[in-house]
Design a protein around this motif. Structure first.
Motif, mmCIF file in Angstrom:
data_model
loop_
_atom_site.group_PDB
_atom_site.id
_atom_site.type_symbol
_atom_site.label_atom_id
_atom_site.label_comp_id
_atom_site.label_asym_id
_atom_site.label_seq_id
_atom_site.Cartn_x
_atom_site.Cartn_y
_atom_site.Cartn_z
ATOM 1 N N CYS A 155 0.842 -1.206 0.000
ATOM 2 C CA CYS A 155 0.000 0.000 0.000
ATOM 3 C C CYS A 155 0.874 1.252 0.000
ATOM 4 O O CYS A 155 0.617 2.205 -0.748
ATOM 5 C CB CYS A 155 -0.912 -0.018 1.228
ATOM 6 S SG CYS A 155 -2.124 1.319 1.268
ATOM 7 N N HIS A 156 1.912 1.248 0.797
ATOM 8 C CA HIS A 156 2.854 2.359 0.865
ATOM 9 C C HIS A 156 3.567 2.551 -0.472
ATOM 10 O O HIS A 156 3.694 3.671 -0.977
ATOM 11 C CB HIS A 156 3.865 2.060 1.978
ATOM 12 C CG HIS A 156 4.678 3.256 2.369
ATOM 13 N ND1 HIS A 156 5.719 3.178 3.257
ATOM 14 C CD2 HIS A 156 4.634 4.555 1.992
ATOM 15 C CE1 HIS A 156 6.263 4.365 3.409
ATOM 16 N NE2 HIS A 156 5.626 5.219 2.653
ATOM 17 N N GLN A 157 4.030 1.448 -1.045
ATOM 18 C CA GLN A 157 4.722 1.493 -2.334
ATOM 19 C C GLN A 157 3.805 2.021 -3.432
ATOM 20 O O GLN A 157 4.230 2.798 -4.301
ATOM 21 C CB GLN A 157 5.223 0.100 -2.698
ATOM 22 C CG GLN A 157 6.033 0.036 -3.986
ATOM 23 C CD GLN A 157 6.312 -1.386 -4.413
ATOM 24 O OE1 GLN A 157 5.388 -2.199 -4.503
ATOM 25 N NE2 GLN A 157 7.571 -1.705 -4.666
ATOM 26 N N THR A 158 2.545 1.623 -3.396
ATOM 27 C CA THR A 158 1.578 2.050 -4.407
ATOM 28 C C THR A 158 1.356 3.554 -4.361
ATOM 29 O O THR A 158 1.305 4.225 -5.404
ATOM 30 C CB THR A 158 0.241 1.313 -4.189
ATOM 31 O OG1 THR A 158 0.455 -0.095 -4.260
ATOM 32 C CG2 THR A 158 -0.776 1.716 -5.236
ATOM 33 N N PHE A 159 1.216 4.112 -3.153
ATOM 34 C CA PHE A 159 1.064 5.563 -3.008
ATOM 35 C C PHE A 159 2.283 6.295 -3.575
ATOM 36 O O PHE A 159 2.148 7.308 -4.280
ATOM 37 C CB PHE A 159 0.873 5.925 -1.529
ATOM 38 C CG PHE A 159 0.957 7.397 -1.251
ATOM 39 C CD1 PHE A 159 -0.093 8.245 -1.574
ATOM 40 C CD2 PHE A 159 2.102 7.943 -0.682
ATOM 41 C CE1 PHE A 159 -0.010 9.611 -1.333
ATOM 42 C CE2 PHE A 159 2.196 9.299 -0.436
ATOM 43 C CZ PHE A 159 1.139 10.136 -0.767
#
Length: 305
Positions: A43-47
């Motif tokens: 989720c962090h990487q996607t943002f």
């Protein structure tokens, strides 16, 4: 609009949409269920990849700044700084994902397994540490990046359509380049080391079970699928990183960024954040099962009509 710009805008649009879908999915997973550390990292990487793709759209930011009467120098500093921070965060989180997955499939008594449990307890602290390092490391861009004016008169190097880097002291430039190269070599080396470790683990597992022919052993375990996904992402990242590094180094040595080089570099930089969500969507059973369920519901609705 040239055909190359159409390709770049299509690539960025596809990447943003795929990452947005993945971000919404994992946000609901994190808010609605007990999240796994891997879910939080993805989720962090996607943002990060969404911001990276948006800041890479140079024409869009130029048009927005002109319509809103935003100072070009401020726009260049902000856009270039955010893009560089997101690039550093992308390699850092990819490295963290690779190390965590290597720890997941390693033996429970190994040092990596102990690192996994420590990371689970200190996930937020790890994110804050990574963000702090990248924000501080790229602070020099606030002083040495700005709006492009006249290269021949000011000896500045154009690095995007609207922005340029100003001349800096030789010692400062050498220090920044040395630190950046050491950081990237360490992270890429760690990526390759954990990838090689995971390949060895998978090879041993396959060799141990090659004599078994039951469906239960032929079917890939969730850990094995996750490991294969991380390996594919790591290989994609390393290839794209070195292509980007070669292009950037050549441009710096020649002290020039022509439009073709700039477009090719932007395309290369956007490949990884574009294909990453597509790989993760296709490899996550929760997403594929949800999409199959939605497809089945739509089929039933249209069938009734």
């Amino acid at each position: 609009m040239s055909s190359l710009m159409i390709v770049l805008n299509f690539q960025a649009g596809l990447g943003v949409l795929a990452n947005m879908f993945l971000l919404v999915f994992y946000t609901f997973i994190i808010l609605g269920h007990r999240p796994k550390p891997m879910d939080m990292m993805i989720c962090h990487q996607t943002f990060i990849h969404i911001v990276l793709l948006i800041t890479g759209t140079d024409d869009l930011f130029g048009d927005i700044s002109e319509s809103l009467n935003i100072d070009k120098d401020f726009q260049c500093k902000t856009n270039f700084y955010i893009a560089r921070v997101m690039r550093g965060l992308s390699i850092s989180i990819t490295c963290l994902l690779s190390v965590f997955q290597a720890a997941t499939i390693s033996h429970i008594t190994s040092l990596l397994a102990k690192f996994k449990y420590k990371l689970k307890r200190n996930m937020i602290s790890a994110f804050l540490f990574i963000w702090s390092l990248n924000l501080l490391f790229n602070c020099y861009l606030i002083f040495y990046a700005g709006a492009f004016t006249n290269v021949s008169a000011t000896n500045q190097m154009k690095v995007t359509k609207f922005c340029s880097l100003f001349p800096m002291n030789y010692i400062i430039r050498a220090l920044i380049l040395t630190t950046a190269i050491c950081r990237d070599v360490f992270l890429v080396g760690l990526l390759l080391a954990t990838s090689a470790y995971m390949v060895i683990i998978l090879f041993r597992h396959k060799r141990q079970h090659k004599h078994l022919h039951s469906l239960s052993h032929l079917r890939a375990s969730p850990e094995k699928r996750a490991t294969q996904t991380i390996l594919l992402l790591v290989v994609s990242f390393v290839v794209m990183y070195w292509v980007d590094f070669i292009i950037s180094s050549t441009a710096v040595l020649l002290q020039m960024y022509d439009p073709v080089t700039l477009s090719v570099q932007r395309f290369v930089m956007n490949v990884y954040p574009t294909i990453t969500p597509l790989i993760q969507i296709s490899s996550d059973n929760r997403i594929t099962n949800m999409l199959k369920h939605i497809q089945s519901m739509c089929h039933q609705i249209f069938k009734k009509r």
